[in-house]
Design a protein around this motif. Structure first.
Motif, PDB file in Angstrom:
ATOM      1  N   SER A  50       0.841  -1.197   0.000  1.00 61.92           N
ATOM      2  CA  SER A  50       0.000   0.000   0.000  1.00 61.92           C
ATOM      3  C   SER A  50       0.877   1.248   0.000  1.00 61.92           C
ATOM      4  CB  SER A  50      -0.930   0.014   1.217  1.00 61.92           C
ATOM      5  OG  SER A  50      -0.208   0.224   2.410  1.00 61.92           O
ATOM      6  N   VAL A  51       0.359   2.316  -0.605  1.00 62.63           N
ATOM      7  CA  VAL A  51       1.071   3.594  -0.676  1.00 62.63           C
ATOM      8  C   VAL A  51       0.077   4.734  -0.473  1.00 62.63           C
ATOM      9  CG1 VAL A  51       2.747   2.649  -2.322  1.00 62.63           C
ATOM     10  CG2 VAL A  51       0.772   3.938  -3.166  1.00 62.63           C
ATOM     11  N   ASN A  52       0.602   5.893  -0.096  1.00 64.12           N
ATOM     12  CA  ASN A  52      -0.186   7.119  -0.111  1.00 64.12           C
ATOM     13  C   ASN A  52      -0.052   7.751  -1.496  1.00 64.12           C
ATOM     14  OD1 ASN A  52      -1.012   7.070   2.614  1.00 64.12           O
ATOM     15  ND2 ASN A  52       0.924   7.978   3.261  1.00 64.12           N
ATOM     16  N   ASP A  53      -1.139   7.827  -2.240  1.00 59.67           N
ATOM     17  CA  ASP A  53      -1.097   8.447  -3.556  1.00 59.67           C
ATOM     18  C   ASP A  53      -1.047   9.967  -3.406  1.00 59.67           C
ATOM     19  OD1 ASP A  53      -1.509   7.952  -6.586  1.00 59.67           O
ATOM     20  OD2 ASP A  53      -2.985   9.504  -6.112  1.00 59.67           O
ATOM     21  N   GLU A  54      -0.624  10.640  -4.464  1.00 57.31           N
ATOM     22  CA  GLU A  54      -0.560  12.099  -4.433  1.00 57.31           C
ATOM     23  C   GLU A  54      -1.939  12.717  -4.233  1.00 57.31           C
ATOM     24  OE1 GLU A  54       0.525  13.851  -8.272  1.00 57.31           O
ATOM     25  OE2 GLU A  54       0.261  11.863  -9.163  1.00 57.31           O
ATOM     26  N   ALA A  55      -3.010  11.960  -4.539  1.00 56.59           N
ATOM     27  CA  ALA A  55      -4.367  12.481  -4.375  1.00 56.59           C
ATOM     28  C   ALA A  55      -4.708  12.752  -2.914  1.00 56.59           C
ATOM     29  CB  ALA A  55      -5.378  11.502  -4.965  1.00 56.59           C
ATOM     30  N   VAL A  56      -3.968  12.140  -1.965  1.00 55.46           N
ATOM     31  CA  VAL A  56      -4.280  12.339  -0.549  1.00 55.46           C
ATOM     32  C   VAL A  56      -3.237  13.217   0.140  1.00 55.46           C
ATOM     33  CG1 VAL A  56      -5.574  10.191  -0.387  1.00 55.46           C
ATOM     34  CG2 VAL A  56      -3.132  10.178   0.157  1.00 55.46           C
ATOM     35  N   LEU A  57      -2.463  13.968  -0.636  1.00 55.63           N
ATOM     36  CA  LEU A  57      -1.567  14.959  -0.031  1.00 55.63           C
ATOM     37  C   LEU A  57      -2.373  15.918   0.826  1.00 55.63           C
ATOM     38  CD1 LEU A  57       0.951  16.045  -2.813  1.00 55.63           C
ATOM     39  CD2 LEU A  57       1.555  15.366  -0.491  1.00 55.63           C
ATOM     40  N   PHE A  58      -1.880  16.218   2.014  1.00 57.94           N
ATOM     41  CA  PHE A  58      -2.576  17.145   2.881  1.00 57.94           C
ATOM     42  C   PHE A  58      -2.495  18.568   2.327  1.00 57.94           C
ATOM     43  CE2 PHE A  58      -1.516  13.854   6.184  1.00 57.94           C
ATOM     44  CZ  PHE A  58      -2.819  13.428   6.341  1.00 57.94           C
ATOM     45  N   PRO A  59      -3.443  19.414   2.671  1.00 66.30           N
ATOM     46  CA  PRO A  59      -3.426  20.807   2.193  1.00 66.30           C
ATOM     47  C   PRO A  59      -2.099  21.485   2.523  1.00 66.30           C
ATOM     48  CG  PRO A  59      -5.512  20.315   3.271  1.00 66.30           C
ATOM     49  CD  PRO A  59      -4.625  19.132   3.519  1.00 66.30           C
ATOM     50  N   GLY A  60      -1.617  22.256   1.571  1.00 65.78           N
ATOM     51  CA  GLY A  60      -0.360  22.964   1.774  1.00 65.78           C
ATOM     52  C   GLY A  60       0.845  22.236   1.219  1.00 65.78           C
ATOM     53  N   ARG A  61       0.663  20.968   0.798  1.00 64.15           N
ATOM     54  CA  ARG A  61       1.758  20.216   0.200  1.00 64.15           C
ATOM     55  C   ARG A  61       1.592  20.176  -1.316  1.00 64.15           C
ATOM     56  NH1 ARG A  61       0.615  19.750   5.663  1.00 64.15           N
ATOM     57  NH2 ARG A  61       2.205  18.520   6.742  1.00 64.15           N
ATOM     58  N   THR A  62       2.697  20.160  -2.033  1.00 64.16           N
ATOM     59  CA  THR A  62       2.676  20.078  -3.487  1.00 64.16           C
ATOM     60  C   THR A  62       3.568  18.929  -3.930  1.00 64.16           C
ATOM     61  OG1 THR A  62       2.361  22.474  -3.669  1.00 64.16           O
ATOM     62  CG2 THR A  62       3.112  21.309  -5.641  1.00 64.16           C
ATOM     63  N   MET A  63       3.044  18.089  -4.798  1.00 67.90           N
ATOM     64  CA  MET A  63       3.826  16.962  -5.295  1.00 67.90           C
ATOM     65  C   MET A  63       4.905  17.452  -6.254  1.00 67.90           C
ATOM     66  SD  MET A  63       4.511  13.747  -5.410  1.00 67.90           S
ATOM     67  CE  MET A  63       3.128  12.881  -4.646  1.00 67.90           C
TER      68      MET A  63
END
Length: 448
Positions: free
Chosen positions: A199-212
């Motif tokens: 399992s991974v954290n996808d970029e779609a669940v980046l918390f507010p204020g973060r940029t991929m």
């Protein structure tokens, strides 16, 4: 590094009460209600929870230290992950019970393994963990084999390969180099015809204020695990293309690879990578993800009447409303479809979720409801997958819903505070190493 293996006992014994955060003999009402509502077909799992289990501590922090609701959240997440993995194993081996061998890597204190052990014989399960205490706890409680892990992938020594290797919530914490190294190492532990599930954290669940970043990989040196260096075990987000490249570069002999967006806890993405055997990839819809939803309101309108409402969506068959069952102390008082119009849900989730609401009025058949009676709301998907949308005493049900509804905000705030704390500790450490600080300490020693 030589592998340290702890053999399973002939018969697993209960854990020592002094080492437990929750003892099965306690029979907490919410835990018992969870077992009654969700474990009818599986049977009763082993429910002791270790005092050192950081995932329970995490649940406590998210649930404002309401112990009963935290225990429910802990057990629900473990059962949800186990049921999802069992469906993947059934795709590969015909039935989860027919899985020849399983390495449950980074298993912690058995949040998921306790449920897997209900389907697979204990002798077929090996747990891998860096904590010897966690392995010993599962060995005693579940009777499984155990392998002590290592800080770096190249140091992990295994004396065998496995038909299935599961690594849930490991790659959500690794820097890029370690991510690739552990991917290659765990893939090498998969035998021909077997499967790796991660399992991974996808970029779609980046918390507010973060940029991929353009690379598709983002790492922050902060995590809920206080026992590991955050530079080596923080929080990681990855894009699908980055993971695909990592699989291509680190895994040889791949016959199929499937991504299941938000396949784990409706948050982490799952990747199912098969070695040999059929080249037909897993159909993600066959996993039948559990419904998603919340209880929005729960209000007493008379001593013997309660009005409640919420929403639920089928994450696989979006045009099919989940079936809702409302129970009080195990008695079903209402059954209905979640098919009421909810424009607010459609605005967030899309038009396929417009008819996702449910409204019910339940009536007590034994006079007035009591505040301590347990309210459970189950949702069942078209494919038969169940989840508990809500479980709490009737008194405070609305407050419980608000806590659950704010979960993403709580996660974001917790991550922010942990990051700030880690930064502060690093600054203090650098300051204490400085020449000025050493001269200051020498001056105070001289004055003393």
């Amino acid at each position: 590094m030589t592998e340290a293996r702890t053999p399973a006992p002939e018969s697993a014994s209960a854990a020592e009460p002094s080492s437990l955060a929750y003892a099965e003999s306690e029979r907490h009402p919410l835990v018992e209600a969870f077992v009654a509502a969700r474990c009818r077909e599986r049977g009763r799992p082993r429910l002791d929870v270790a005092a050192g289990d950081e995932m329970l501590h995490y649940a406590l922090a998210e649930q404002s230290h309401h112990r009963g609701i935290a225990l429910f959240a802990y057990l629900r997440s473990g059962l949800t992950a186990a049921e999802t993995l069992e469906r993947i194993l059934a795709w590969r081996f015909g039935a989860a019970e027919r899985t020849p061998s399983l390495l449950d890597f980074a298993s912690g204190y058995g949040r998921v393994t306790r449920f897997l052990a209900q389907r697979l014989e204990a002798r077929r399960i090996t747990v891998g963990e860096i904590s010897r205490g966690a392995i010993e706890f599962q060995r005693r409680l579940l009777g499984v084999e155990g392998v002590v892990s290592a800080p770096r992938a190249r140091e992990l020594s295994l004396d065998r390969r496995f038909a299935a290797v599961s690594a849930m919530s490991l790659f959500t914490h690794l820097p890029a180099e370690a991510f690739r190294a552990w991917l290659a190492r765990l893939w090498s532990a998969v035998e021909e015809g077997g499967v790796l599930v991660l399992s991974v954290n996808d970029e779609a669940v980046l918390f507010p204020g973060r940029t991929m970043p353009e690379s598709g990989f983002h790492f922050e040196p902060v995590s809920e695990n206080a026992g590991l260096a955050t530079e080596e075990y923080g929080t990681t987000w990855v894009g699908e293309s980055w993971v695909s490249r990592a699989i291509d570069e680190s895994c040889d002999g791949v016959s199929s690879s499937t991504r299941i967006p938000r396949g784990l806890w409706n948050f982490q993405d799952l990747y199912v990578v098969a070695r040999g055997g059929s080249s037909q990839p897993l159909d993600a819809s066959a996993v039948d993800l559990p419904p998603e939803g919340y209880l929005d309101v729960c209000l007493p309108v008379a001593p013997d009447r309660v009005r409640l409402g919420g929403w639920a969506v089928d994450r696989v068959a979006s045009d099919s409303p989940p079936r809702i069952a409302v129970e009080v102390d195990g008695e079903v008082l209402a059954e209905l479809d979640a098919d009421v119009e909810r424009p607010d849900i459609a605005a967030v989730r899309g038009e396929s979720s417009r008819r996702s609401g449910f409204v019910a009025e339940i009536v007590s058949g034994a006079g007035a409801f009591r505040a301590d009676q347990i309210l459970a709301i189950r949702a069942t998907s078209k494919g038969g997958r169940q989840t508990l949308l809500h479980l709490s005493p009737l008194e405070g049900a609305d407050l419980t819903r608000r806590v659950a509804g704010a979960l993403d905000e709580v996660r974001g705030e917790n991550l922010h505070l942990r990051r700030a704390n880690a930064d502060l500790h690093r600054k203090i450490e650098l300051m204490e190493r400085s020449r000025f600080w050493r001269l200051r300490n020498a001056w105070w020693r001289l004055r003393g």
